[in-house]
Design an enzyme around this catalytic site. Structure first.
Site, mmCIF file in Angstrom:
data_model
loop_
_atom_site.group_PDB
_atom_site.id
_atom_site.type_symbol
_atom_site.label_atom_id
_atom_site.label_comp_id
_atom_site.label_asym_id
_atom_site.label_seq_id
_atom_site.Cartn_x
_atom_site.Cartn_y
_atom_site.Cartn_z
ATOM 1 N NE ARG A 188 -12.838 -6.475 15.998
ATOM 2 C CZ ARG A 188 -12.359 -5.292 16.313
ATOM 3 N NH1 ARG A 188 -13.040 -4.481 17.092
ATOM 4 N NH2 ARG A 188 -11.184 -4.883 15.862
ATOM 5 C CG HIS B 85 0.676 0.657 12.940
ATOM 6 N ND1 HIS B 85 0.744 1.824 12.216
ATOM 7 C CD2 HIS B 85 1.804 -0.032 12.665
ATOM 8 C CE1 HIS B 85 1.892 1.832 11.541
ATOM 9 N NE2 HIS B 85 2.544 0.730 11.800
ATOM 10 C CE1 TYR C 46 3.550 4.646 7.171
ATOM 11 C CE2 TYR C 46 4.820 6.547 6.451
ATOM 12 C CZ TYR C 46 4.275 5.778 7.464
ATOM 13 O OH TYR C 46 4.462 6.149 8.766
ATOM 14 C CG LEU C 47 -1.973 7.340 2.799
ATOM 15 C CD1 LEU C 47 -3.460 7.465 3.095
ATOM 16 C CD2 LEU C 47 -1.683 7.922 1.427
ATOM 17 C CD GLU D 193 -3.152 -0.181 2.265
ATOM 18 O OE1 GLU D 193 -2.803 0.347 3.323
ATOM 19 O OE2 GLU D 193 -4.187 -0.855 2.162
ATOM 20 C CG HIS E 270 -7.987 5.285 12.087
ATOM 21 N ND1 HIS E 270 -7.506 4.029 11.746
ATOM 22 C CD2 HIS E 270 -9.263 5.084 12.490
ATOM 23 C CE1 HIS E 270 -8.466 3.140 11.936
ATOM 24 N NE2 HIS E 270 -9.538 3.750 12.402
ATOM 25 N NE ARG F 24 -8.669 1.989 22.343
ATOM 26 C CZ ARG F 24 -8.672 1.023 21.428
ATOM 27 N NH1 ARG F 24 -7.912 -0.048 21.599
ATOM 28 N NH2 ARG F 24 -9.409 1.124 20.347
ATOM 29 C CG ASN G 51 -12.093 -3.825 12.504
ATOM 30 O OD1 ASN G 51 -11.360 -4.679 11.995
ATOM 31 N ND2 ASN G 51 -11.626 -2.694 12.985
HETATM 32 P P1 ADP Z 1 -4.746 -3.579 11.798
HETATM 33 O O1 ADP Z 1 -5.857 -4.443 11.297
HETATM 34 O O2 ADP Z 1 -3.491 -4.319 12.100
HETATM 35 O O3 ADP Z 1 -5.192 -2.639 12.877
HETATM 36 P P2 ADP Z 1 -5.078 -1.469 9.750
HETATM 37 O O4 ADP Z 1 -5.035 -1.738 8.295
HETATM 38 O O5 ADP Z 1 -6.415 -1.217 10.363
HETATM 39 O O6 ADP Z 1 -4.326 -2.667 10.525
HETATM 40 O O7 ADP Z 1 -4.138 -0.249 10.083
HETATM 41 C C1 ADP Z 1 -3.859 0.137 11.416
HETATM 42 C C2 ADP Z 1 -3.158 1.476 11.421
HETATM 43 O O8 ADP Z 1 -1.940 1.407 10.663
HETATM 44 C C3 ADP Z 1 -3.942 2.604 10.767
HETATM 45 O O9 ADP Z 1 -4.877 3.202 11.625
HETATM 46 C C4 ADP Z 1 -2.808 3.548 10.411
HETATM 47 O O10 ADP Z 1 -2.345 4.240 11.547
HETATM 48 C C5 ADP Z 1 -1.713 2.618 9.963
HETATM 49 N N1 ADP Z 1 -1.768 2.390 8.497
HETATM 50 C C6 ADP Z 1 -2.410 1.389 7.843
HETATM 51 N N2 ADP Z 1 -2.299 1.527 6.505
HETATM 52 C C7 ADP Z 1 -1.550 2.634 6.299
HETATM 53 C C8 ADP Z 1 -1.063 3.333 5.123
HETATM 54 N N3 ADP Z 1 -1.320 2.880 3.898
HETATM 55 N N4 ADP Z 1 -0.324 4.449 5.307
HETATM 56 C C9 ADP Z 1 -0.029 4.908 6.549
HETATM 57 N N5 ADP Z 1 -0.463 4.304 7.680
HETATM 58 C C10 ADP Z 1 -1.195 3.192 7.571
#
Ligand code: ADP
Length: 447
Positions: free
Chosen positions: A291, A235, A202-203, A200, A208, A337, A289
């Site tokens: 759930r 993350h 990376y942003l 992907e 989020h 949290r 998700n």
């Molecule tokens: P998980 O299922 O392990 O929680 P996610 O896909 O929901 O993984 O991503 C969790 C976090 O990782 C996101 O909230 C963000 O902070 C970071 N992240 C995921 N994808 C990217 C991306 N393409 N660019 C930058 N950060 C990302």
């Protein structure tokens, strides 16, 4: 409606679900490991069954033992909470085969969304914008190099079966890529038994932002607006708020409509969360998700809708209790949290709580499963409670949160409460100007 619900979980979420059952007049069954014999969710349940020793795979993740507990107690439905078996399609299937209702979506939807590659493909088909990335699984080093070059660095290597921030590796330049793919694969194989990975873009400065949805399984689906969960460490979410300080009414309505329509097409059933990264005014889907989420209370506080009651009602075959046009945003809510962890090193801090004084007052909610004298076992995750605060405006909410944190006393163990008090003094947090990398930078600068 159900007569008896077995709650296949522990801690604050087990209690949260019990509360909803009690209000609906449904009897509850708690299950617990030997480490949790003294837990509050066991004390407050109508019945309880010990399902095994402390390791989760011998208790909370053990399907035959959970089935036996259903059989013994005559439970007619199971609420899985979050974590543990909540996104396990096989568990949902087995329960259905035994004529026990799984309070959640169909096993097919769990399966599709549980594989992030399939989830992204599904999102594209449903008209949801996604993060630019590889077209499915990356099968070779050469393919990874080609796709990354096309997209431009930095890129993120992500596990198809990932969760909890695991199996995710950053490659800043072409030189990092080979290693990032190899370590993501190894981590994913060890954690999930599946080493499929994808790439992907990376942003670098996204927020989020996630949309809460509900469907009745027959094509009716609504959204309950967003939660902003940009404050993260490794993350993992630390602090969540709703509404997002980064969205205006038009952007909110547009993404909500897109997601609700997608869920209608999917005929989604129950509660779900569609997660996005939001950067420069654009939304990019990352996962769904299937759930209840840890942070669901912030949505409850601003909408006045009990999400767990709604889940139970839908699972029993009832239609959605609200229409899209009835959903209003009332004020602002923030959740912190509270983890049993050192607020500097984040080292887990299990042990006995010698003193427990939660805050109170208007607009203050504490969801927790602990009490004074309780010994936190070392076997499970470190979340011991959630402080949720509601105010008429974000400013009022922040003032109330500061006050509530200053009242909260937990002695005998370390907690993350001091971290939140510190964060609230930061102008960026006060102004709502933070992205997903903000907290890591803040913590690094402090060392
Ligand atoms: P998980 O299922 O392990 O929680 P996610 O896909 O929901 O993984 O991503 C969790 C976090 O990782 C996101 O909230 C963000 O902070 C970071 N992240 C995921 N994808 C990217 C991306 N393409 N660019 C930058 N950060 C990302």
């Amino acid at each position: 409606m159900f007569d008896k619900v077995l709650i296949a979980n522990r801690g604050e979420i087990a209690l949260r679900i019990q509360r909803a059952c009690k209000e609906l007049g449904i009897a509850t069954v708690a299950v617990h490991s030997t480490a949790d014999a003294d837990a509050m969710h066991v004390r407050l349940a109508d019945e309880s069954v010990c399902i095994g020793p402390p390791p989760a795979n011998e208790s909370y993740l053990n399907v035959p033992r959970l089935l036996a507990a259903c059989e013994i107690t005559g439970a007619d439905a199971v609420h899985p909470g979050y974590g543990f078996l909540s996104e396990n399609a096989r568990f949902a299937e087995i329960l259905e085969q035994h004529h026990i209702t799984f309070i959640g979506p169909t096993s097919d939807h769990i399966k599709i969304m549980g594989d992030k590659i399939q989830a992204k493909e599904t999102a594209i088909k449903l008209g949801i914008p996604v993060v630019p990335g590889s077209d499915g699984e990356i099968k070779s080093e050469a393919e990874a190099a080609r796709v990354a070059k096309e997209m431009g660095f930095p890129v993120l290597v992500k596990a198809a079966s990932g969760g909890g921030g695991r199996g995710m590796k950053l490659a800043k330049t072409a030189a990092d890529l080979k290693n990032a793919v190899a370590t993501a694969k190894a981590e994913a194989k060890a954690a999930f038994g599946d080493d499929a990975v994808y790439l992907e873009k990376y942003l670098t400065k996204p927020r989020h932002i996630e949309i809460q949805v509900f469907g009745d399984g027959r094509g009716n689906a609504i959204h309950l607006n967003e939660r902003d969960c940009s404050l993260q460490r490794r993350h993992q979410k630390v602090f969540e708020e709703a509404p997002s300080p980064a969205l205006n009414a038009a952007a909110r309505a547009k993404i909500g409509k897109t997601v609700a329509e997608a869920m209608q097409k999917l005929k989604y059933r129950g509660a779900g969360t569609v997660e996005f990264l939001y950067e420069d005014g654009e939304f990019y889907f990352i996962e769904m998700n299937t759930r209840l989420q840890v942070e669901h209370p912030v949505t409850e506080m601003i909408t006045g809708i009990d999400l767990v009651i709604e889940q139970i009602r839908i699972a029993s075959g009832a239609p959605l209790s609200v229409r899209q046009e009835d959903i209003e945003i009332n004020g602002h809510a923030i959740e912190c949290r509270i983890n049993a962890e050192n607020p500097r090193t984040f080292a887990p801090s299990p042990g006995r709580i010698t003193y427990w004084h939660p805050p109170g007052g208007l607009g203050v909610r504490v969801d927790s499963g602990v009490y004074q004298g309780y010994r936190i076992p070392p076997n499970y995750d470190s979340l011991i409670g959630k402080l949720i605060v509601h105010g008429k405006t974000r400013t009022e909410c922040m003032m109330r949160l500061r006050r509530a944190l200053s009242e909260f006393v937990i002695d005998g163990i370390d907690t993350t409460i001091p971290l939140f008090s510190e964060l609230l003094q930061e102008p960026d947090i006060a102004n709502g100007q933070y992205d997903i990398h903000w907290l890591e930078k803040f913590l690094d600068a402090e060392q």
